[in-house]
Motif scaffolding. Structure first.
Motif, PDB file in Angstrom:
ATOM      1  N   LYS A  90       0.810  -1.212   0.000  1.00  0.00           N
ATOM      2  CA  LYS A  90       0.000   0.000   0.000  1.00  0.00           C
ATOM      3  C   LYS A  90       0.849   1.270   0.000  1.00  0.00           C
ATOM      4  O   LYS A  90       0.315   2.381   0.090  1.00  0.00           O
ATOM      5  N   SER A  91       2.152   1.109  -0.096  1.00  0.00           N
ATOM      6  CA  SER A  91       3.038   2.273  -0.102  1.00  0.00           C
ATOM      7  C   SER A  91       2.784   3.131  -1.337  1.00  0.00           C
ATOM      8  O   SER A  91       2.402   2.633  -2.400  1.00  0.00           O
ATOM      9  N   ASP A  92       2.994   4.445  -1.197  1.00  0.00           N
ATOM     10  CA  ASP A  92       2.900   5.336  -2.347  1.00  0.00           C
ATOM     11  C   ASP A  92       4.267   5.920  -2.708  1.00  0.00           C
ATOM     12  O   ASP A  92       4.356   6.917  -3.418  1.00  0.00           O
ATOM     13  N   HIS A  93       5.335   5.293  -2.203  1.00  0.00           N
ATOM     14  CA  HIS A  93       6.698   5.695  -2.536  1.00  0.00           C
ATOM     15  C   HIS A  93       7.318   4.647  -3.467  1.00  0.00           C
ATOM     16  O   HIS A  93       7.148   3.442  -3.266  1.00  0.00           O
ATOM     17  N   ALA A  94       8.048   5.103  -4.459  1.00  0.00           N
ATOM     18  CA  ALA A  94       8.727   4.183  -5.370  1.00  0.00           C
ATOM     19  C   ALA A  94       9.832   3.429  -4.648  1.00  0.00           C
ATOM     20  O   ALA A  94      10.399   3.897  -3.665  1.00  0.00           O
ATOM     21  N   VAL A  95      10.123   2.247  -5.137  1.00  0.00           N
ATOM     22  CA  VAL A  95      11.279   1.483  -4.680  1.00  0.00           C
ATOM     23  C   VAL A  95      12.502   1.992  -5.448  1.00  0.00           C
ATOM     24  O   VAL A  95      12.446   2.180  -6.669  1.00  0.00           O
TER      25      VAL A  95
END
Length: 206
Positions: free
Chosen positions: A196-201
């Motif tokens: 559910k993260s909204d940060h890119a890997v």
């Protein structure tokens, strides 16, 4: 999210994995539950309540030492060291600076700076990586500049670090940074968020 992280690890085989905003507490997740096959049990800085947190996984064949004598001032920071193929020690700082931090709150950056000074006694090179949540129009291409953004740029200048992430990691902003003084070509690539993260890997090759 751990299953997706394992898939990512199997695909890219990173030596070190840094995850911020782990959102676990000691009572919620045991070391066993957070184990990734092929990696040592994670170094963790958990919050006592929901949210935040930092975890670092190191591949089992890579020797490392947690630099737990470096003062982190209670911030979500983990210091460790490992060695390159040429036996040069590298100090690695994994950090999370909350997005709810005041724009003028630069205490985390001051703590990192002091930590770099301490790590220099044992480490030939430094890497600082994590979710810093800072903004700088000129340096990071943000829509605004904050004191914390200026302090992060000053940190790089003071310690001879280069910022290696040049594409937005959340929305239109570069919030997740990788900074180092490692010479040579350093490459970063961005990949879709996990869970559910909204940060890119971010995957960085040194």
């Amino acid at each position: 999210k751990l299953g997706e992280l394992q898939t990512l690890a199997n695909t890219h085989k990173p030596d070190i994995i840094i995850v911020t905003e782990t959102k676990v507490t000691e009572s919620k997740a045991s070391q066993l539950e957070m184990t990734l096959p092929g990696y040592c049990p994670p170094l963790r800085h958990d919050r006592t309540a929901h949210g935040g947190g930092v975890a670092v996984w190191v591949r089992t064949e890579l020797a490392y030492t947690e630099l737990d004598r470096i003062d982190t001032g209670g911030h979500e920071i983990i210091w460790l060291s490992t060695r390159t193929a040429t036996n040069t020690a590298i100090g690695i700082c994994a950090v999370y600076r909350s997005g709810s931090s005041a724009d003028g709150d630069t205490e985390v950056l001051s703590t990192i700076s002091s930590g770099i000074d301490a790590a220099r006694h044992k480490c030939g090179h430094i890497i600082v990586a994590g979710d810093l949540n800072v903004h700088s129009e000129e340096w990071l291409g943000s829509s605004r500049t904050t004191p914390a953004g200026e302090a992060t740029e000053d940190l790089c200048y003071l310690h001879g670090l280069e910022q290696h992430v040049h594409e937005p990691t959340r929305g239109d902003n570069i919030l997740d940074l990788v900074m180092s003084d490692i010479p040579g070509r350093v490459t970063t690539s961005l990949h879709p968020p996990l869970g559910k993260s909204d940060h890119a890997v971010i995957i960085t090759d040194f």
